[in-house]
Write a protein that holds these residues in place. Structure first.
Motif, short mmCIF file in Angstrom:
data_model
loop_
_atom_site.label_atom_id
_atom_site.label_comp_id
_atom_site.label_asym_id
_atom_site.label_seq_id
_atom_site.Cartn_x
_atom_site.Cartn_y
_atom_site.Cartn_z
N GLY A 86 0.93 -1.06 0.14
CA GLY A 86 -0.02 -0.18 -0.06
C GLY A 86 0.95 1.37 0.08
O GLY A 86 0.38 2.45 0.36
N ILE A 87 2.15 1.23 -0.32
CA ILE A 87 3.14 2.38 -0.14
C ILE A 87 3.55 2.37 -1.75
O ILE A 87 4.12 1.49 -2.27
N PHE A 88 3.53 3.65 -2.14
CA PHE A 88 4.28 3.90 -3.40
C PHE A 88 5.89 4.00 -3.27
O PHE A 88 6.36 4.70 -2.11
N TYR A 89 6.67 3.36 -4.21
CA TYR A 89 8.36 3.52 -4.05
C TYR A 89 8.88 3.94 -5.38
O TYR A 89 8.28 3.55 -6.40
N MET A 94 4.76 10.47 -14.71
CA MET A 94 5.05 10.56 -16.26
C MET A 94 5.82 9.84 -16.88
O MET A 94 5.75 9.73 -17.92
N ASP A 95 6.52 8.85 -16.36
CA ASP A 95 7.41 7.83 -16.88
C ASP A 95 6.70 6.41 -16.89
O ASP A 95 7.54 5.39 -17.28
N MET A 96 5.51 6.16 -16.25
CA MET A 96 5.16 5.03 -16.03
C MET A 96 3.95 4.52 -17.14
O MET A 96 3.24 5.53 -17.55
N SER A 97 3.93 3.53 -17.71
CA SER A 97 2.99 2.98 -18.71
C SER A 97 1.56 2.71 -18.23
O SER A 97 1.56 2.34 -17.03
N PRO A 98 0.56 2.90 -19.03
CA PRO A 98 -0.74 2.66 -18.62
C PRO A 98 -0.72 1.21 -18.17
O PRO A 98 -1.73 0.74 -17.32
N LYS A 99 -0.20 0.36 -19.19
CA LYS A 99 -0.43 -0.91 -18.61
C LYS A 99 0.24 -1.55 -17.37
O LYS A 99 -0.36 -2.23 -16.89
N VAL A 100 1.32 -0.92 -16.87
CA VAL A 100 1.76 -1.36 -15.53
C VAL A 100 1.07 -0.56 -14.47
O VAL A 100 0.81 -1.37 -13.74
N VAL A 101 0.43 0.54 -14.64
CA VAL A 101 -0.15 1.15 -13.81
C VAL A 101 -1.74 0.48 -13.48
O VAL A 101 -2.20 0.33 -12.29
N ASP A 102 -2.04 -0.16 -14.67
CA ASP A 102 -3.57 -0.49 -14.57
C ASP A 102 -3.36 -2.02 -13.74
O ASP A 102 -4.22 -2.63 -13.20
N SER A 103 -1.98 -2.64 -13.63
CA SER A 103 -1.89 -3.95 -13.00
C SER A 103 -1.71 -3.60 -11.37
O SER A 103 -1.80 -4.69 -10.63
N TRP A 104 -1.74 -2.46 -11.07
CA TRP A 104 -1.28 -2.38 -9.74
C TRP A 104 -2.72 -2.47 -8.95
O TRP A 104 -3.79 -2.36 -9.24
N MET A 159 -4.15 -0.59 -6.10
CA MET A 159 -4.11 0.86 -5.58
C MET A 159 -4.48 0.94 -4.12
O MET A 159 -5.41 -0.05 -3.71
N PRO A 160 -3.55 1.51 -3.23
CA PRO A 160 -3.97 1.82 -1.97
C PRO A 160 -5.24 2.46 -1.74
O PRO A 160 -5.68 3.05 -2.57
N THR A 161 -5.84 2.64 -0.62
CA THR A 161 -7.09 3.18 -0.43
C THR A 161 -7.10 4.67 -0.83
O THR A 161 -8.17 4.97 -1.31
N GLU A 162 -6.20 5.17 -0.53
CA GLU A 162 -6.13 6.72 -0.82
C GLU A 162 -6.21 7.09 -2.20
O GLU A 162 -6.34 8.25 -2.62
N ALA A 163 -5.62 6.05 -3.22
CA ALA A 163 -5.27 6.50 -4.61
C ALA A 163 -6.57 6.01 -5.62
O ALA A 163 -7.34 5.24 -5.13
N SER A 164 -6.55 6.56 -6.83
CA SER A 164 -7.39 6.07 -7.65
C SER A 164 -6.91 6.41 -8.95
O SER A 164 -6.22 7.20 -9.43
N ARG A 165 -7.29 5.32 -9.83
CA ARG A 165 -6.80 5.23 -11.27
C ARG A 165 -7.40 6.46 -11.85
O ARG A 165 -6.95 6.95 -13.00
N GLU A 166 -8.49 6.86 -11.71
CA GLU A 166 -9.40 7.93 -12.16
C GLU A 166 -8.38 9.08 -12.19
O GLU A 166 -8.56 10.19 -12.67
N ARG A 167 -7.54 9.35 -11.11
CA ARG A 167 -6.97 10.54 -10.67
C ARG A 167 -5.50 10.55 -11.02
O ARG A 167 -4.54 11.31 -10.78
#
Length: 637
Positions: A77-80, A129-139, A141-149
């Motif tokens: 649940g933590i971004f690195y 800015m350097d992350m691809s949609p494919k990788v991000v969509d596989s995450w 997300m922690p509770t405070e995060a949202s793919r919409e944002r």
């Protein structure tokens, strides 16, 4: 292209790659978007740093955090970052953006502008800015995060993807679902001038036409902002400044600040054109833009119409006192613009030159202003501000008492309207009057005036003002039409948006009032705020080219991208005691381009040089020396 604040990225950590985001936002968004980089938000004792703030007047605000690096990941649940360092400021990037958004909302409320929050949607987002949609969509997300944002490198690479994503973020639901972005013109002004852009304060961003020039003018507003904030603690003050230092803009912003807090303001203008311009552009239910004549009319103290119009100021003074005694005086704050001109005896129609009579301390107009001053002085919560230009006072003893006796006196020095070249020429106009009246050596004074202008290195130099020296009236008119053709070409290129023809003569006394030239002057359209007539000619492409016509004095407080000064002849320079002041007022109205059309011969130029006590070398012609003296470039016919 979006309007960026500032036009170049502020200093940033190279690892964040914020410059890339800056360029993408600038190049891919339209001019309706205003983007602020590296914004600091102070909320009480807490300070929030925001990478980007995106504002659209019809959509709202997005608080955006940008994070660089191709190997961002989520663990427990933590971004690195790719180096396994946690992105944990404020509990992660989403919480960081969200907390900055709420800090901004709280700041707006604490400044007394909660009505802005009720009319503006606030959103937050994060850009990897350097992350691809494919990788991000596989995450997961922690509770405070949202793919919409969340934005990715897809929005970095595609204009359509970026715009679509931002529009989807603007459309996301918020806690108060009935809030829509429906900001008024005044609320947008306050949002920029008192909240978002303190370093760009008091600049009308919606009229920006050249980003470099806009930024140069934005930078010089820090002086104004400091004075404006200082005035929060000063109930009674007079503010002096030369033409172009932003007195009217500062007065208008001061009125707007009070109005947005629901406090009623009386904004008194010396002339009707300025009043109409302000009322059309910045109307607000709590600001009343009036002239003294209009104030008299509101209190039933006028009679007649047109040339027979008469304002009974003595009766108005009695009515004002009566309103105060009855508790019916509606205004908490009073602002006077062009304060040096209130109380002058009215200019007579038909005078040869555009001059005003001397100031009269005992005049009924002066009595009205003094009463207004005293009314506010007795109101502990009210304020009374006078904005004026002492350079437009012919004699020192003409200083009105409400200026002369004020305890708080402030001065604006930095020019925020003209290019440096135009500011220099305006100053040279004043210096002509000083030279003509001098009985001793005035060069030290003139040198100090020049040095003060040279110190303003944050004003654009731009092209030199132009002077045409014509032999007769027909040549004046043909030159005017040539200048209008050049303006039209600049207008088509988007370089200039407005031009005004200003005569230095009195109403009805210009060359344009003579036959057959008068036939080209037509009545102004209803949507033209100032100028009674406009000059009309057909361009080479068959389309009509028009420019409003006014006198210099009636155009005081106003401005245009290009000013064309006419009726500058021997009689004006040598027989008019106020020539330098009139020319100063007219020239200083120009923002980006100034053209002077004169009717002089070689002897006239030499006589003018003699009149202002200027000598010339024999190898320099009188034409050339006069052009040098005025800091203008002589243009050949």
């Amino acid at each position: 292209m979006a309007i960026m604040y500032p036009p170049e990225p502020r200093p940033f950590d190279d690892r964040s790659h914020e410059d890339k985001v800056f360029e993408v936002l600038r190049d891919n968004l339209s001019k309706e978007y205003h983007v602020f980089h590296s914004l600091t938000i102070v909320d009480g004792r807490n300070t929030r740093e925001l990478d980007f703030l995106i504002f659209h007047p019809e959509k709202g605000i997005i608080c955006l955090e940008a994070k660089g690096g191709p190997n961002i990941s989520i663990k427990n649940g933590i971004f690195y970052y790719g180096n396994n360092k946690p992105i944990d400021n404020y509990g992660g990037p989403f919480n960081q953006a969200k907390s900055a958004m709420y800090a901004l909302m709280n700041y707006v409320t604490n400044k007394g502008y909660d009505n802005i929050n009720r009319n503006c949607k606030y959103q937050y987002a994060v850009w990897f800015m350097d992350m691809s949609p494919k990788v991000v969509d596989s995450w997961k997300m922690p509770t405070e995060a949202s793919r919409e944002r969340l934005l990715t490198n897809a929005e970095m690479q595609s204009e359509d993807a970026l715009i679509t994503k931002l529009e989807s973020i603007f459309a996301l639901p918020i806690k108060t679902p009935d809030i829509k972005t429906e900001l008024s013109e005044g609320q947008i002004d306050v949002l920029f001038e008192d909240i978002l852009a303190p370093s760009a304060n008091l600049v009308d961003i919606r009229d920006a036409w050249h980003s470099n020039t806009v930024y140069q003018f934005q930078r010089m507003q820090k002086e104004q902002l400091a004075l404006l904030n200082y005035l929060e603690e000063q109930r009674m003050a007079v503010i002096n400044g030369m033409a172009g230092t932003g007195k009217t803009v500062m007065a208008r912003v001061k009125a707007q600040r009070h109005a947005e807090k629901g406090e009623d303001v009386l904004f008194l203008c010396y002339n009707r054109p300025l009043r109409d311009d302000l009322n059309n552009r910045y109307a607000h239910e709590h600001v009343k833009y009036l002239t003294l004549d209009m104030l008299a009319h509101e209190y039933g103290c006028t009679s007649g119409n047109g040339a027979a119009f008469h304002a009974d100021y003595e009766k108005l003074a009695d009515k004002l006192m009566e309103a105060v005694q009855n508790g019916d005086f509606p205004y908490k704050h009073i602002i006077l613009d062009e304060g040096q001109d209130f109380g002058r005896r009215n200019m007579m129609v038909g005078q040869e030159f555009d001059v005003a009579d001397e100031y009269d301390e005992e005049s009924p107009e002066s009595l009205v202003v003094s009463i207004l001053h005293d009314i506010i002085e007795c109101n502990e919560d009210g304020s009374f501000y006078v904005f004026y230009d002492k350079n437009q006072m012919i004699q020192a003893n003409e200083m009105p008492s409400y200026i002369r006796d004020a305890e708080c006196k402030l001065t604006l020095y930095r020019n925020c309207r003209n290019t440096l070249s135009i500011a220099k020429t305006s100053m040279r106009m004043l210096q002509m009057g000083i030279r003509a009246q001098a009985t001793e050596d005035v060069q030290p004074l003139l040198s100090r005036m020049d040095r003060k202008l040279k110190m303003k290195d944050n004003v654009s130099e731009s092209e030199a003002p132009e002077i045409y020296i014509c032999r007769d009236e027909d040549e004046v008119i043909s030159t005017l039409e040539k200048v209008l053709d050049e303006y039209y070409a600049d207008n088509l290129k988007g370089r200039l948006n407005s031009a005004e023809i200003l005569t230095v003569r009195g109403k009805g006394k210009s060359i344009l009032d003579k036959a057959p030239y008068k036939e080209k002057c037509v009545s102004k359209p209803k949507n033209l705020v100032y100028g009674e007539h406009q000059y009309k000619k057909r361009g080479e492409d068959g389309k009509w080219i028009t420019a409003p016509i006014s006198t210099c004095r009636r155009f005081k407080g106003l401005e245009a991208d290009e000013i064309i000064l006419i009726d500058l002849d021997r009689k004006f320079f040598l027989e008019n005691p106020q020539a330098s002041n009139i020319a100063y007022v007219g020239a200083s109205r120009a923002k980006y381009k100034l053209v002077m059309i004169t009717m002089l011969d070689n002897k006239d130029c030499q006589d003018i040089l003699n009149h202002i006590h200027v000598t010339r070398a024999s190898r320099v012609s009188p034409y050339e020396k006069l052009s040098q003296q005025l800091n203008v470039e002589r243009k050949l016919l």
